[in-house]
Design a protein around this motif. Structure first.
Motif, short mmCIF file in Angstrom:
data_model
loop_
_atom_site.label_atom_id
_atom_site.label_comp_id
_atom_site.label_asym_id
_atom_site.label_seq_id
_atom_site.Cartn_x
_atom_site.Cartn_y
_atom_site.Cartn_z
N ILE A 156 74.55 36.45 19.93
CA ILE A 156 75.77 37.05 19.12
C ILE A 156 75.22 37.10 17.66
CG2 ILE A 156 78.11 36.97 18.65
CD1 ILE A 156 78.46 35.49 21.24
N SER A 157 75.14 38.28 17.02
CA SER A 157 74.89 38.44 15.79
C SER A 157 75.61 39.32 14.87
CB SER A 157 73.16 39.16 15.86
OG SER A 157 73.26 40.44 16.46
N PRO A 158 75.52 38.99 13.64
CA PRO A 158 76.28 39.80 12.80
C PRO A 158 75.83 40.97 12.05
CG PRO A 158 75.20 38.14 11.35
CD PRO A 158 74.51 38.05 12.99
N LEU A 182 72.44 40.27 24.70
CA LEU A 182 72.35 40.45 23.17
C LEU A 182 73.77 41.31 23.03
CD1 LEU A 182 71.61 40.57 20.11
CD2 LEU A 182 70.23 42.30 20.76
N LYS A 183 74.58 40.44 22.14
CA LYS A 183 75.82 41.19 21.60
C LYS A 183 75.88 41.32 19.96
CE LYS A 183 79.64 40.20 19.95
NZ LYS A 183 79.82 41.24 19.07
N PRO A 184 75.30 42.62 19.56
CA PRO A 184 75.28 42.82 18.24
C PRO A 184 76.77 43.04 17.90
CG PRO A 184 74.61 44.66 19.48
CD PRO A 184 74.90 43.66 20.30
N ASP A 185 77.00 42.97 16.50
CA ASP A 185 78.11 43.35 15.87
C ASP A 185 78.23 44.82 15.86
OD1 ASP A 185 80.10 42.02 13.15
OD2 ASP A 185 79.84 44.33 13.63
N PRO A 214 76.79 46.41 22.48
CA PRO A 214 77.76 46.19 21.46
C PRO A 214 79.19 46.03 21.79
CG PRO A 214 76.35 48.18 21.41
CD PRO A 214 76.41 47.67 22.99
N GLY A 215 79.89 45.28 21.09
CA GLY A 215 81.33 44.75 21.23
C GLY A 215 81.72 43.79 20.19
N GLY A 216 83.07 43.56 20.40
CA GLY A 216 83.75 42.78 19.48
C GLY A 216 83.79 41.35 19.98
N ALA A 233 73.22 31.44 21.24
CA ALA A 233 72.57 31.51 19.97
C ALA A 233 73.43 32.44 19.21
CB ALA A 233 71.23 31.82 19.89
N PHE A 234 74.33 31.63 18.45
CA PHE A 234 75.59 32.43 17.53
C PHE A 234 74.88 32.45 16.19
CE2 PHE A 234 78.96 32.56 14.81
CZ PHE A 234 79.75 33.49 15.31
N THR A 235 75.06 33.68 15.45
CA THR A 235 74.95 33.55 13.85
C THR A 235 76.29 34.63 13.22
OG1 THR A 235 72.28 33.91 14.00
CG2 THR A 235 73.43 34.38 11.91
N GLY A 236 77.05 33.97 12.58
CA GLY A 236 78.00 34.41 11.85
C GLY A 236 78.93 33.77 11.10
N SER A 237 79.97 33.82 11.09
CA SER A 237 81.10 33.28 10.28
C SER A 237 81.47 31.84 10.87
CB SER A 237 82.26 33.79 10.16
OG SER A 237 83.03 34.08 11.17
N THR A 238 81.84 30.93 9.77
CA THR A 238 82.17 29.40 10.44
C THR A 238 83.34 29.73 11.29
OG1 THR A 238 81.32 28.45 8.43
CG2 THR A 238 82.75 27.29 9.59
P1 NAD Z 1 81.94 37.06 12.32
O1 NAD Z 1 81.75 35.84 12.64
O2 NAD Z 1 82.91 37.97 11.97
O3 NAD Z 1 80.94 37.87 13.38
C1 NAD Z 1 79.73 37.73 13.89
C2 NAD Z 1 79.56 37.95 15.40
O4 NAD Z 1 80.34 37.29 16.04
C3 NAD Z 1 79.74 39.47 15.64
O5 NAD Z 1 78.90 39.99 16.47
C4 NAD Z 1 81.19 39.42 16.26
O6 NAD Z 1 81.46 40.61 16.92
C5 NAD Z 1 81.20 38.22 17.00
N1 NAD Z 1 82.31 37.37 17.22
C6 NAD Z 1 83.52 37.41 16.28
N2 NAD Z 1 84.54 36.70 16.88
C7 NAD Z 1 84.03 36.13 18.14
C8 NAD Z 1 84.63 35.28 18.98
N3 NAD Z 1 85.78 34.79 19.14
N4 NAD Z 1 83.77 34.83 20.04
C9 NAD Z 1 82.43 35.53 20.23
N5 NAD Z 1 81.88 36.36 19.26
C10 NAD Z 1 82.66 36.80 18.16
O7 NAD Z 1 80.77 37.42 11.02
P2 NAD Z 1 80.32 38.42 10.12
O8 NAD Z 1 81.31 38.64 9.00
O9 NAD Z 1 79.93 39.52 10.94
O10 NAD Z 1 79.14 37.65 9.38
C11 NAD Z 1 79.37 37.13 7.99
C12 NAD Z 1 79.16 35.79 8.32
O11 NAD Z 1 78.08 35.24 8.99
C13 NAD Z 1 79.10 35.10 6.93
O12 NAD Z 1 79.88 33.87 6.97
C14 NAD Z 1 77.75 34.72 6.87
O13 NAD Z 1 77.40 33.58 6.06
C15 NAD Z 1 77.29 34.29 8.35
N6 NAD Z 1 75.80 34.40 8.37
C16 NAD Z 1 74.87 33.49 8.68
C17 NAD Z 1 73.76 33.34 8.81
C18 NAD Z 1 72.84 32.13 9.09
O14 NAD Z 1 71.74 32.28 9.46
N7 NAD Z 1 73.62 31.03 8.76
C19 NAD Z 1 73.05 34.59 8.89
C20 NAD Z 1 73.87 35.69 8.38
C21 NAD Z 1 75.27 35.59 8.39
#
Ligand code: NAD
Length: 491
Positions: A156-158, A182-185, A214-216, A233-238
């Motif tokens: 899952i990627s951002p 793979l589920k991209p943003d 692709p999906g949310g 493997a998740f990359t995204g917000s805390t």
């Molecule tokens: P986000 O968490 O909103 O989304 C990231 C991914 O998670 C997207 O694909 C989204 O669709 C999916 N997602 C959202 N809610 C989910 C859930 N409940 N279950 C499963 N999947 C879900 O993050 P964003 O706004 O796209 O990205 C920005 C954030 O990512 C920032 O906080 C940034 O610091 C972080 N980030 C971290 C790294 C790293 O390597 N540490 C790299 C890039 C971005």
């Protein structure tokens, strides 16, 4: 205008309203319109996966994986090298698409494609490395440990660096013998997904091993819940990472979390201020600050804070904001309206709490000018929260101990940097910072995909991407013993 002219490598006609499961198919979840952030115009429209689409993909991936794991390593390595070759041969086309879809500059598009190529070569290289250990054992027994794939890995990627952040998991996970879903943003489904599907499709990856949906959050949660998936493997917000870990925990999956950051850059009084300002500007404003490693807090010694602020403000006023993918500006737009409003709110609340807006602020639409906030203190949102916008927040300190305490006064722990003419003093400070990445005499944004990468605390659960860490992440140990004949036990 179509997103691609269908004579190049990327073919919009292939992915229009579709997802990828080895071939291009219409999902049950409907469609996902994608907008180009710099122009506000529609860019393309992909399929949108729902939970049923994810279940179908996980089933097909689980079926395809054993034969792939058993395939000989040289043949597998050829596929990764071929995918890298396609990326090299179509470099300019891919870079421009990534720049347009992410609202980034061409420089950033080039960087993503270059890193993706390295990641593919790295994955090919994994396949010629030893992946086991011969263990000490009593006579008559051979004892060893070997690495086994998890089976299906969910990625899952951002939106911010979608190609690199997807590829850094997809390539090593596949190389280690897994299938990947793979589920991209949904805002960047091509750069974070279909571009990778195209590379592997053209390289001859057997069907069913890579699915791009692709999906949310609905699709993401379905992936985390699916019992056939062995690792996420998740990359995204805390915040989303926390939910992912909770959801995946129900089926006891392994979870690798790469999350947000509020990364400190400490500048000591002996620093070359021109160089320090250049580092701070790059770290804070590159890709509009939409980087997990962005320099989120500039901690400057009180004796130089004013001069540093002036130098940064001069830089902020000189930078152009506009369509960076077309070379019209150094900085592009923020990804969406919600993110722009978040930046506005954090800056406004910090100013209301006593910070000084020295340069920058909102421009038109999604564009936000590079901004300098001085006099930022703990308790202000600009100090405490990840902004994900082009804001340089400056906080002054008097002593090294105070700088360390300020830097560590945060629950994130991704990247940190110290700039000083005294490398010894900078290193002594660096040793005491809570971070997964430490840079002496540099800023905080550095991602060389051959190194382990990862954060602590709210930034994630370890240094788990890149180089030697790939084996740790995308496989697990199995202990094996072999005897000539079974022993006789006491009963
Ligand atoms: P986000 O968490 O909103 O989304 C990231 C991914 O998670 C997207 O694909 C989204 O669709 C999916 N997602 C959202 N809610 C989910 C859930 N409940 N279950 C499963 N999947 C879900 O993050 P964003 O706004 O796209 O990205 C920005 C954030 O990512 C920032 O906080 C940034 O610091 C972080 N980030 C971290 C790294 C790293 O390597 N540490 C790299 C890039 C971005």
């Amino acid at each position: 205008m179509r997103a691609t002219d269908d004579t190049g490598f990327l073919r919009e006609a292939q992915w229009q309203d579709k997802v990828f499961n080895g071939t291009w198919v219409r999902p049950l979840g409907g469609v996902n319109p994608v907008r180009e952030p710099a122009t506000g115009e529609p860019l393309t429209c992909t399929g949108n996966a729902d939970a049923a689409d994810v279940a179908t993909a996980c089933m097909a991936a689980a079926q395809a994986q054993p034969a792939w794991a058993a395939m000989d390593p040289r043949s597998k390595a050829l596929i990764f090298r071929a995918a890298a070759g396609h990326a090299e041969a179509n470099f300019a086309e891919l870079s421009l698409f990534v720049a347009r879809e992410t609202g980034g500059s061409l420089l950033k598009g080039n960087h993503e494609v270059r890193e993706a190529i390295v990641l593919l070569h790295q994955a090919a290289g994994l396949l010629s490395q030893p992946h086991g250990l011969l263990l000490p054992s009593a006579a008559g027994r051979l004892s060893y440990a070997r690495r086994l794939p998890h089976g299906v890995v969910g990625v899952i990627s951002p939106f911010n660096f979608p190609l690199v952040l997807s590829m850094r998991s997809v390539a090593p996970a596949l190389a280690a013998g897994n299938a990947v879903v793979l589920k991209p943003d949904p805002q960047t489904p091509v750069s974070g997904g279909f571009l990778i599907a195209r590379l592997f499709e053209a390289a001859g990856l057997p069907k069913g091993l890579l699915h791009v949906l692709p999906g949310g959050a609905v699709a993401g949660e379905a992936l985390c819940l699916d019992a056939r998936v062995g690792m996420i493997a998740f990359t995204g917000s805390t915040g989303a990472g926390r939910k992912v870990a909770e959801t995946a925990g129900r089926t006891l999956k392994k979870v690798a979390l790469e999350l947000g950051g509020k990364n400190p850059l400490i500048i000591l009084e002996d620093a070359d201020l021109e160089l320090a300002a250049s580092n701070a500007a790059w770290g804070a404003w590159l890709h509009q600050g939409q980087i997990c490693m962005a320099t989120g807090r500039i901690l400057a010694h009180a004796s130089i804070a004013e001069e540093l602020t002036r130098l940064l403000a001069d830089k902020a006023r000189a930078l152009r904001v506009g369509n960076a993918a077309r070379g019209e500006a150094e900085l592009g737009p923020l990804i969406n309206e919600r993110q722009r409003q978040r930046v506005v709110d954090i800056v406004d609340a910090s100013v209301a709490a006593g910070a000084r807006l020295v340069a920058g602020g909102p421009a038109d639409g999604l564009f936000y000018r590079p901004t300098v906030l001085a006099g930022v203190r703990p308790g202000m949102p600009a100090f405490d929260q990840e902004i994900f916008g082009p804001v340089a927040s400056i906080t002054s300190f008097e002593t090294d101990d105070e700088a360390i305490a300020l830097a560590n006064q945060n629950e994130y722990g991704l990247s940190a940097a110290v700039i000083s003419r005294s490398v010894g003093r900078a290193m002594a400070i660096g040793e005491r910072l809570n971070c997964g990445l430490l840079h002496i005499n540099d800023q905080t944004v550095a991602d060389d995909c051959v190194n382990p990468f990862g954060g602590r605390g709210n930034s994630g659960n370890g240094g788990n991407v890149g180089g030697p860490a790939d084996w740790d992440e995308y496989t697990q140990w199995q202990w094996v013993t072999i005897k000539d004949s079974p022993p006789l036990y006491p009963f």
